[in-house]
Write a protein that holds these residues in place. Structure first.
Motif, PDB file in Angstrom:
ATOM      1  N   GLU A  74     -19.461  -4.547 -22.577  1.00 26.44           N
ATOM      2  CA  GLU A  74     -20.279  -4.695 -23.875  1.00 26.44           C
ATOM      3  C   GLU A  74     -20.734  -3.484 -24.588  1.00 26.44           C
ATOM      4  OE1 GLU A  74     -23.493  -6.728 -21.728  1.00 26.44           O
ATOM      5  OE2 GLU A  74     -22.791  -8.630 -22.240  1.00 26.44           O
ATOM      6  N   GLU A  80     -19.567  -9.948 -28.249  1.00 28.25           N
ATOM      7  CA  GLU A  80     -18.606 -11.020 -28.453  1.00 28.25           C
ATOM      8  C   GLU A  80     -17.309 -10.702 -28.476  1.00 28.25           C
ATOM      9  OE1 GLU A  80     -20.567 -12.332 -32.150  1.00 28.25           O
ATOM     10  OE2 GLU A  80     -22.279 -13.302 -30.977  1.00 28.25           O
ATOM     11  N   LYS A  88     -17.408 -11.332 -17.762  1.00 32.94           N
ATOM     12  CA  LYS A  88     -18.281 -12.368 -17.369  1.00 32.94           C
ATOM     13  C   LYS A  88     -17.601 -13.265 -16.478  1.00 32.94           C
ATOM     14  CE  LYS A  88     -21.940 -12.246 -20.786  1.00 32.94           C
ATOM     15  NZ  LYS A  88     -22.824 -13.054 -21.633  1.00 32.94           N
ATOM     16  N   ILE A 120     -26.903 -19.478 -15.187  1.00 31.02           N
ATOM     17  CA  ILE A 120     -27.152 -18.813 -16.339  1.00 31.02           C
ATOM     18  C   ILE A 120     -25.819 -18.173 -16.600  1.00 31.02           C
ATOM     19  CG2 ILE A 120     -28.366 -16.822 -17.074  1.00 31.02           C
ATOM     20  CD1 ILE A 120     -30.513 -17.443 -15.186  1.00 31.02           C
ATOM     21  N   LEU A 121     -25.075 -17.507 -15.973  1.00 31.03           N
ATOM     22  CA  LEU A 121     -23.840 -16.809 -16.463  1.00 31.03           C
ATOM     23  C   LEU A 121     -22.734 -17.689 -16.761  1.00 31.03           C
ATOM     24  CD1 LEU A 121     -23.411 -14.106 -13.654  1.00 31.03           C
ATOM     25  CD2 LEU A 121     -23.695 -13.577 -16.020  1.00 31.03           C
ATOM     26  N   ARG A 123     -23.546 -20.635 -18.112  1.00 32.40           N
ATOM     27  CA  ARG A 123     -24.068 -21.039 -19.602  1.00 32.40           C
ATOM     28  C   ARG A 123     -23.630 -20.032 -20.629  1.00 32.40           C
ATOM     29  NH1 ARG A 123     -29.686 -20.858 -19.360  1.00 32.40           N
ATOM     30  NH2 ARG A 123     -29.123 -18.734 -20.199  1.00 32.40           N
ATOM     31  N   ASP A 124     -24.102 -18.790 -20.415  1.00 35.13           N
ATOM     32  CA  ASP A 124     -23.859 -17.677 -21.295  1.00 35.13           C
ATOM     33  C   ASP A 124     -22.034 -17.666 -21.492  1.00 35.13           C
ATOM     34  OD1 ASP A 124     -26.178 -17.115 -21.190  1.00 35.13           O
ATOM     35  OD2 ASP A 124     -26.196 -15.428 -20.062  1.00 35.13           O
ATOM     36  N   GLU A 127     -21.127 -20.123 -23.965  1.00 33.61           N
ATOM     37  CA  GLU A 127     -21.434 -19.949 -25.154  1.00 33.61           C
ATOM     38  C   GLU A 127     -20.556 -18.876 -25.799  1.00 33.61           C
ATOM     39  OE1 GLU A 127     -22.984 -19.975 -29.053  1.00 33.61           O
ATOM     40  OE2 GLU A 127     -23.479 -21.339 -27.329  1.00 33.61           O
ATOM     41  N   LEU A 128     -20.381 -17.708 -25.070  1.00 30.64           N
ATOM     42  CA  LEU A 128     -19.444 -16.436 -25.558  1.00 30.64           C
ATOM     43  C   LEU A 128     -18.094 -17.050 -25.935  1.00 30.64           C
ATOM     44  CD1 LEU A 128     -19.141 -13.681 -25.930  1.00 30.64           C
ATOM     45  CD2 LEU A 128     -18.732 -13.294 -23.462  1.00 30.64           C
TER      46      LEU A 128
END
Length: 168
Positions: A74, A80, A88, A120-121, A123-124, A127-128
């Protein structure tokens, strides 16, 4: 050194892989011109990631290593970028592996915590991935791959046409 270490790792020769991967990391850190506050070079992060892969293959706990790789990716690329999505994914995979190891040792207290982090990861990550699909690097890679496939198909079709003409 890194490639040879990765080859040994893929062959399951972990005792030969680890010193080579560690040495590659140290050399890459020495060659890196970054200051302590700057993001590390991509080569350093790649070496750290290879060591994390090795440790996972050995069945060792390496969650922190994959978290570190994600954080550094990151810093190097921004949130992104396709390499961040990849980092991830590997962290999620490591958490799933850790959950299975906990399940095998029947430590139910840690199941809920890991499952929450995994959710959570994931979901992230989803989205990513939506963002990464539209990232200029990903678009260019798809364009190149599609262009290469078209060239291969065109050459293949031409060869088939020539072969058919020869049979007549």
């Amino acid at each position: 050194l890194l490639e040879l270490g990765e080859d040994y790792m893929r062959a399951g020769l972990f005792d030969r892989a680890e010193p080579l991967l560690a040495e590659a990391l140290e050399l890459r850190r020495e060659w890196s011109d970054s200051t302590p506050d700057a993001a590390p070079s991509e080569d350093v992060v790649d070496s750290l990631e290879s060591l994390a892969f090795l440790h996972r293959a050995q069945g060792l706990q390496c969650r922190e290593e994959f978290e570190n790789v994600l954080e550094l990716r990151e810093r190097v690329h921004g949130a992104e970028h396709p390499r961040v999505a990849d980092a991830k994914f590997h962290l999620v995979l490591q958490l799933v592996v850790a959950r299975r190891q906990i399940h095998a040792h029947e430590d139910p207290g840690q199941h809920g915590e890991l499952l929450g982090v995994i959710r959570i990861l994931v979901r992230d990550l989803l989205e990513l991935l939506r963002v990464v699909i539209a990232h200029p690097v990903a678009v260019e890679l798809r364009r190149r791959r599609e262009g290469e496939e078209l060239v291969i198909e065109a050459d293949g079709d031409q060869g088939l046409e020539e072969a058919a003409e020869g049979e007549e």
